[in-house]
Design a protein around this motif. Structure first.
Motif, PDB file in Angstrom:
ATOM      1  N   ASP A  47       0.826  -1.208   0.000  1.00 44.96           N
ATOM      2  CA  ASP A  47       0.000   0.000   0.000  1.00 44.96           C
ATOM      3  C   ASP A  47       0.861   1.260   0.000  1.00 44.96           C
ATOM      4  N   PRO A  48       0.271   2.388  -0.365  1.00 40.57           N
ATOM      5  CA  PRO A  48       1.017   3.654  -0.297  1.00 40.57           C
ATOM      6  C   PRO A  48       1.448   3.935   1.149  1.00 40.57           C
ATOM      7  N   TYR A  49       2.586   4.567   1.298  1.00 41.37           N
ATOM      8  CA  TYR A  49       3.088   4.872   2.634  1.00 41.37           C
ATOM      9  C   TYR A  49       4.003   6.087   2.570  1.00 41.37           C
ATOM     10  N   SER A  50       4.240   6.655   3.735  1.00 42.64           N
ATOM     11  CA  SER A  50       5.215   7.735   3.882  1.00 42.64           C
ATOM     12  C   SER A  50       6.403   7.176   4.642  1.00 42.64           C
ATOM     13  N   LEU A  51       7.557   7.722   4.373  1.00 38.75           N
ATOM     14  CA  LEU A  51       8.777   7.311   5.061  1.00 38.75           C
ATOM     15  C   LEU A  51       9.146   8.378   6.077  1.00 38.75           C
ATOM     16  N   GLU A  52       9.401   7.947   7.288  1.00 39.03           N
ATOM     17  CA  GLU A  52       9.819   8.851   8.358  1.00 39.03           C
ATOM     18  C   GLU A  52      11.085   8.287   8.982  1.00 39.03           C
ATOM     19  N   VAL A  53      12.138   9.075   8.985  1.00 36.20           N
ATOM     20  CA  VAL A  53      13.401   8.666   9.601  1.00 36.20           C
ATOM     21  C   VAL A  53      13.632   9.549  10.814  1.00 36.20           C
ATOM     22  N   SER A  54      13.941   8.929  11.940  1.00 37.24           N
ATOM     23  CA  SER A  54      14.156   9.702  13.155  1.00 37.24           C
ATOM     24  C   SER A  54      15.263   9.104  14.008  1.00 37.24           C
ATOM     25  N   SER A  55      15.667   9.883  14.975  1.00 33.73           N
ATOM     26  CA  SER A  55      16.653   9.467  15.961  1.00 33.73           C
ATOM     27  C   SER A  55      15.896   8.897  17.157  1.00 33.73           C
ATOM     28  N   PRO A  56      16.508   8.029  17.937  1.00 34.78           N
ATOM     29  CA  PRO A  56      15.803   7.483  19.092  1.00 34.78           C
ATOM     30  C   PRO A  56      15.646   8.484  20.237  1.00 34.78           C
ATOM     31  N   GLY A  57      16.453   9.531  20.262  1.00 40.77           N
ATOM     32  CA  GLY A  57      16.390  10.490  21.360  1.00 40.77           C
ATOM     33  C   GLY A  57      17.053   9.942  22.613  1.00 40.77           C
ATOM     34  N   VAL A  58      17.143  10.768  23.617  1.00 46.11           N
ATOM     35  CA  VAL A  58      17.809  10.372  24.863  1.00 46.11           C
ATOM     36  C   VAL A  58      16.988   9.321  25.595  1.00 46.11           C
ATOM     37  N   ASP A  59      15.671   9.526  25.668  1.00 42.86           N
ATOM     38  CA  ASP A  59      14.806   8.558  26.357  1.00 42.86           C
ATOM     39  C   ASP A  59      14.291   7.521  25.360  1.00 42.86           C
ATOM     40  N   ARG A  60      15.217   6.893  24.727  1.00 43.61           N
ATOM     41  CA  ARG A  60      15.024   5.978  23.614  1.00 43.61           C
ATOM     42  C   ARG A  60      14.277   4.703  23.979  1.00 43.61           C
ATOM     43  N   PRO A  61      13.684   4.079  22.961  1.00 44.26           N
ATOM     44  CA  PRO A  61      13.109   2.760  23.195  1.00 44.26           C
ATOM     45  C   PRO A  61      14.225   1.722  23.355  1.00 44.26           C
ATOM     46  N   LEU A  62      13.927   0.712  24.111  1.00 46.65           N
ATOM     47  CA  LEU A  62      14.839  -0.416  24.286  1.00 46.65           C
ATOM     48  C   LEU A  62      14.216  -1.576  23.522  1.00 46.65           C
ATOM     49  N   VAL A  63      14.881  -2.005  22.455  1.00 45.32           N
ATOM     50  CA  VAL A  63      14.289  -2.971  21.537  1.00 45.32           C
ATOM     51  C   VAL A  63      15.086  -4.273  21.512  1.00 45.32           C
ATOM     52  N   ARG A  64      16.373  -4.148  21.310  1.00 44.39           N
ATOM     53  CA  ARG A  64      17.240  -5.322  21.173  1.00 44.39           C
ATOM     54  C   ARG A  64      17.769  -5.752  22.542  1.00 44.39           C
ATOM     55  N   ALA A  65      18.143  -7.009  22.641  1.00 42.98           N
ATOM     56  CA  ALA A  65      18.690  -7.517  23.905  1.00 42.98           C
ATOM     57  C   ALA A  65      19.883  -6.680  24.354  1.00 42.98           C
ATOM     58  N   GLU A  66      20.736  -6.296  23.401  1.00 41.86           N
ATOM     59  CA  GLU A  66      21.926  -5.514  23.772  1.00 41.86           C
ATOM     60  C   GLU A  66      21.573  -4.132  24.315  1.00 41.86           C
ATOM     61  N   ASP A  67      20.377  -3.612  23.996  1.00 39.67           N
ATOM     62  CA  ASP A  67      19.953  -2.322  24.554  1.00 39.67           C
ATOM     63  C   ASP A  67      19.833  -2.407  26.072  1.00 39.67           C
ATOM     64  N   PHE A  68      19.327  -3.531  26.556  1.00 41.78           N
ATOM     65  CA  PHE A  68      19.141  -3.695  28.000  1.00 41.78           C
ATOM     66  C   PHE A  68      20.482  -3.815  28.720  1.00 41.78           C
ATOM     67  N   GLU A  69      21.477  -4.325  28.026  1.00 41.77           N
ATOM     68  CA  GLU A  69      22.831  -4.381  28.589  1.00 41.77           C
ATOM     69  C   GLU A  69      23.495  -3.009  28.528  1.00 41.77           C
ATOM     70  N   ARG A  70      23.408  -2.383  27.377  1.00 41.54           N
ATOM     71  CA  ARG A  70      24.059  -1.087  27.153  1.00 41.54           C
ATOM     72  C   ARG A  70      23.572  -0.023  28.137  1.00 41.54           C
ATOM     73  N   PHE A  71      22.291  -0.069  28.485  1.00 42.20           N
ATOM     74  CA  PHE A  71      21.725   0.969  29.345  1.00 42.20           C
ATOM     75  C   PHE A  71      21.467   0.492  30.772  1.00 42.20           C
ATOM     76  N   ALA A  72      22.161  -0.568  31.166  1.00 36.74           N
ATOM     77  CA  ALA A  72      22.070  -1.031  32.553  1.00 36.74           C
ATOM     78  C   ALA A  72      22.500   0.113  33.471  1.00 36.74           C
ATOM     79  N   GLY A  73      21.774   0.262  34.569  1.00 41.21           N
ATOM     80  CA  GLY A  73      22.061   1.315  35.529  1.00 41.21           C
ATOM     81  C   GLY A  73      21.138   2.508  35.394  1.00 41.21           C
ATOM     82  N   PHE A  74      20.389   2.577  34.290  1.00 37.88           N
ATOM     83  CA  PHE A  74      19.469   3.696  34.081  1.00 37.88           C
ATOM     84  C   PHE A  74      18.031   3.267  34.350  1.00 37.88           C
ATOM     85  N   GLU A  75      17.180   4.248  34.621  1.00 38.97           N
ATOM     86  CA  GLU A  75      15.760   4.003  34.850  1.00 38.97           C
ATOM     87  C   GLU A  75      15.083   3.642  33.529  1.00 38.97           C
TER      88      GLU A  75
END
Length: 164
Positions: A72-100
């Motif tokens: 179907d038709p769609y729009s493309l949006e590219v963005s940065s995760p920002g400081v309060d980024r989503p945690l998606v991959r397993a390594e994200d949970f390791e990389r940001f250990a110690g944070f809320e």
């Protein structure tokens, strides 16, 4: 992850890597007119700006046009995760250990689906988070959504990482 999103990732990931970026998250949003949201970060972990997003968009648009993985038709949006980024991959949970972080599960654990606390990391396939000082193990494969909480500690770490 849907087969459509997996296919899109297969198409664009090598190009993004060659350009010095990594995919954080891919999402299709909307009903009538869909938006393909590509959230990416720089491999050197510097802050992304509008020029980075434009560079990514210019590089991947032709790839998506040629392969045409979205019917179907769609729009493309590219963005940065920002400081309060989503945690998606397993390594994200390791990389940001110690944070809320806030973590939402697909089912109830101890009577709740949402947990907020300090990330410990990934332990035996579980996201471990300290909630009110008590370690809670949350199966990684059952995490629906997770993101960092914007705190002074996170802002200070982001500033330090950027050399500010």
């Amino acid at each position: 992850m849907s087969s459509e999103i997996k296919r899109i990732e297969e198409i664009i990931a090598p190009t993004l890597t060659d350009l010095g970026y990594a995919i954080v998250r891919l999402q299709m949003q909307g009903d009538r007119h869909q938006t393909l949201q590509i959230m990416a970060e720089r491999l050197d972990r510097k802050i992304m700006d509008v020029d980075d997003c434009a560079k990514i968009s210019r590089a991947i648009s032709p790839l998506l046009d040629v392969d045409d993985p979205i019917e179907d038709p769609y729009s493309l949006e590219v963005s940065s995760p920002g400081v309060d980024r989503p945690l998606v991959r397993a390594e994200d949970f390791e990389r940001f250990a110690g944070f809320e972080a806030k973590v939402e599960m697909s089912y109830l654990i101890d009577g709740r689906k949402r947990f907020t606390g300090r990330l410990v990391g990934l332990v035996d396939g579980n996201v471990q988070i300290l909630v009110d000082g008590v370690a809670q193990d949350l199966p990684f494969e059952d995490v629906v959504k997770a993101k960092l909480v914007l705190t002074d500690d996170l802002l200070a770490a982001a500033s330090k990482e950027q050399g500010l």
